[in-house]
Scaffold this active site. Structure first.
Site, mmCIF file in Angstrom:
data_model
loop_
_atom_site.group_PDB
_atom_site.id
_atom_site.type_symbol
_atom_site.label_atom_id
_atom_site.label_comp_id
_atom_site.label_asym_id
_atom_site.label_seq_id
_atom_site.Cartn_x
_atom_site.Cartn_y
_atom_site.Cartn_z
ATOM 1 N N GLU A 322 21.952 15.430 62.105
ATOM 2 C CA GLU A 322 23.368 15.814 62.181
ATOM 3 C C GLU A 322 23.644 17.266 61.776
ATOM 4 O O GLU A 322 24.616 17.549 61.080
ATOM 5 C CB GLU A 322 24.218 14.861 61.325
ATOM 6 N N ASN A 323 22.815 18.160 62.214
ATOM 7 C CA ASN A 323 23.105 19.577 62.009
ATOM 8 C C ASN A 323 23.967 20.053 63.174
ATOM 9 O O ASN A 323 23.507 20.101 64.315
ATOM 10 C CB ASN A 323 21.800 20.373 61.948
#
Length: 680
Positions: A322-323
């Site tokens: 989830e960057n």
């Protein structure tokens, strides 16, 4: 009679009555003791072995603290259940327990043999295992096999040959979003041991907190945790306790995103200027490590080296999920770096970052494991190579990721379908097989599937209610990861799960007592039995929908009805089973008596100020249900007006109520549909 008392009488009687059909159902399901996970092979012979004090344990094998402490631990637990001194009485002729094993296992080898044989005859108990880990598994099975009979406590006569299907049977505990202290983790180890789980995954850094002591960089935990973190002494104690139970401890440091807490003390590591603060909200945020600076890797090398020395397990988890890449896109220097290296987007830059971390971990003797995203390399012409095959992928987004990673030669662990924070039923998790019959993987790819891991993310749990989210449903996941894939009878799983839930409570888990603590806070007094009966048909809104119903932060008290309610509650499931049996043609011996039990009326009294809306909706639903059952079991035909009343009761019961739903509402809907489509 006070209305709240009528509600209590009704629900208590219902609880008694509803056990009757379940007992009948259990008699038709797989016979045998309530063991979980169910063994590979279990043969039960007629007769029993009485448990007589003292328990005469004799051990044959190399010196093992695991076996020594395990015998002490399980003997004490058997003594608690039987209320007898099983360890005393030297010289007396008690129940014989003979344990034999070949070697002391090295937990650094994830493929260690955990198999065992357990034979209970009329003359005693014999345990045989290749390793001391197998002995621990046998002792857990022995504890579960104990039964109370008319003559006293006894074991059924069993011959069990057992071994795990998968080598990785894990539980992730997020200690960051809401801090989980050492004592909470210690009790989860006991639950894991009971159901033969063997990997504790600690999620230690997150936007909402840096939860581990660093002696090289003490400012990390001092400024990034608000004073709530696990000391290195805590970690050593956890690792020691886990080792004695045959459980590995894998640390996770989430990188490069989910990392705001690092930057409170070290904003120079981030991809955008500070200052930074520990996040109190939940979600995906922008703060991300700067992967273009050599100082970033020098810092991480020292920190990860310190952690590598603290955690003996060969694996270290780097997160990698989830960057959103927002800070990278907004930073001109980072964009220039990407252009110079022919990186077309953030995905390529993260792949570069992962390669640097891979080299760091390899230098410290660790194997890299991370979420789905670390195995992805963009197909956009970027000048970047994939990570080596010896990384391990933890798949959280779906089976396609699991299959894709295995096809590339990576070891894989399944977590998709085991997110216990989503408040799904035990059946949904139970039927989620890492290697179903229809898997597209070939034999070689199947060999890369190490197992799976339940994930307890902590947005909506704290140390008081977390056990009610983990247990007992995680025992069903434990069985899926241990037992053969052919062991998949949902009804029999639930039969055994109730017994395992009581066992977990007996050894110190707080899924029952923690709920009562919250209910007493809500009610304001000690006797919460009637409130508990109502809550026992509620379930928290599933998925992450609670975040859309109210604002939740790390500062929000978790002391509401939704925090006390548990996923997949027993009472609601029993009601559903009963309703389906009635629809299927089962009769009731006394419909009038049943009508009285189900037909409590006005329960929205001042004794339930916390949840009058819930009580009123439930009362209306129960009244309409009794009318429907009468119509279904008698020649009575219903008209449009009655069916409209059923629909209204259903509509009013849809909720959500204080972030909860009636867990058995679908069964009521099936009942109303059955009676309203009944031929006149």
């Amino acid at each position: 009679m006070r209305t709240s008392f009528r509600l209590h009488v009704y629900l208590s009687a219902m609880r008694w009555l509803l056990t009757v059909p379940l007992l009948a159902i259990s008699e038709m399901s797989a016979q045998g003791p309530a063991l979980m996970p169910w063994p590979v092979q279990a043969i039960q012979d007629p007769g029993q072995l009485a448990l007589v004090a003292p328990l005469q344990a004799a051990v044959e094998g190399p010196a093992s603290a695991r076996v020594l402490r395990g015998v002490e631990r399980w003997t004490a637990r058997l003594a608690d259940r039987t209320r007898s001194d099983l360890a005393g009485g030297a010289g007396l002729a008690g129940t014989r327990l003979h344990i034999r094993y070949g070697s002391v296992a090295d937990l650094k080898d994830p493929s260690i043999d955990g198999g065992y044989s357990l034979v209970i005859t009329s003359t005693g108990i014999d345990v045989d295992a290749s390793t001391d880990i197998g002995v621990l598994h046998a002792l857990a099975t022995l504890y579960q096999a104990l039964l109370r009979t008319e003559q006293g406590w006894a074991f059924p006569l069993l011959t069990i040959h057992d071994r795990p299907r998968f080598v990785w049977r894990g539980l992730l505990i997020d200690v960051c979003r809401h801090f989980m202290p050492r004592e909470m983790i210690m009790r989860e180890l006991d639950g894991m041991e009971l159901v033969k789980m063997n990997v504790l995954h600690l999620h230690l850094t997150e936007d909402q907190g840096f939860r581990i002591e660093s002696r090289l960089f003490p400012e990390l935990h001092e400024q990034g945790s608000e004073g709530r973190y696990l000391s290195q002494d805590d970690i050593r104690a956890i690792i020691h306790a886990a080792d004695l139970r045959g459980i590995r401890v894998v640390p996770e440091f989430d990188l490069p995103g989910h990392s705001a807490s690092w930057f409170v003390a070290h904003p120079e590591l981030a991809s955008a200027p500070g200052p930074y603060a520990v996040e109190t909200r939940f979600g995906v945020f922008g703060p991300t490590f700067d992967p273009t600076r050599e100082t970033t890797y020098a810092f991480l090398d020292r920190f990860l080296g310190e952690m590598a020395a603290l955690f003996p397990d060969p694996y270290m988890h780097i997160g990698g999920d989830e960057n959103n890449g927002e800070q990278w896109k907004a930073n001109k220097d980072i964009q220039a770096f990407m252009k110079a290296h022919a990186f077309k987007g953030p995905q390529a830059l993260q792949a570069y970052f992962n390669q640097r971390l891979y080299a760091i971990l390899q230098a410290h003797g660790k194997r890299l494991i991370g979420w789905d995203e670390i195995g992805e390399v963009p197909e956009d012409g970027s000048n970047i190579e994939p990570l080596p095959q010896d990384i391990t992928i933890q798949s959280w987004r779906g089976r396609d990721g699991l299959t894709s990673a295995a096809s590339k030669g990576h070891d894989v662990i399944l977590s998709n379908g085991y997110y216990i924070d989503l408040c799904q039923s035990a059946a949904e998790h139970y039927l989620n097989d890492p290697l179903p019959d229809d898997t597209p993987m070939n034999e070689d790819q199947r060999g890369h599937v190490l197992g799976g891991e339940a994930t307890m993310w902590a947005e909506l749990v704290d140390p008081r209610n977390v056990d009610g989210r983990i247990w007992p449903r995680t025992a069903a996941i434990a069985e899926r990861l241990w037992s053969p894939g052919t062991v998949n009878d949902v009804g029999d799983m639930y039969r055994r799960l109730e017994g395992v839930s009581a066992q977990l409570d007996a050894i110190g888990l707080r899924h029952k007592s923690g709920q009562l603590e919250i209910l007493r806070m809500i009610a304001g007094y000690d006797d919460v039995s009637f409130l508990k009966d109502l809550v026992d048909v509620l379930t928290p809104v599933p998925g992450y929908k609670r975040h859309g119903l109210a604002v939740h932060t790390t500062l929000t008290p978790l002391t509401g009805i939704a925090d006390a309610a548990v996923p997949d509650p027993n009472a609601a499931r029993r009601i559903s089973v009963l309703i389906d049996a009635i629809i299927g043609g089962a009769g009731l011996s006394d419909v009038s008596s049943f009508r009285y039990l189900l037909g409590a009326t006005d329960i929205a009294s001042n004794d339930l100020p916390c949840c009058q809306d819930i009580a009123m909706a439930r009362t209306a639903l129960n009244e309409r249900a009794m009318e429907a059952i009468d119509a279904l079991l008698t020649p009575t035909s219903l008209g449009m007006e009655e069916c409209a009343g059923f629909k209204k009761a259903l509509d009013n019961a849809q909720g959500p109520f204080q972030e909860c739903l009636f867990a058995d509402l679908p069964a009521f809907q099936r009942l109303f549909e059955a009676v309203c489509t009944k031929p006149r």
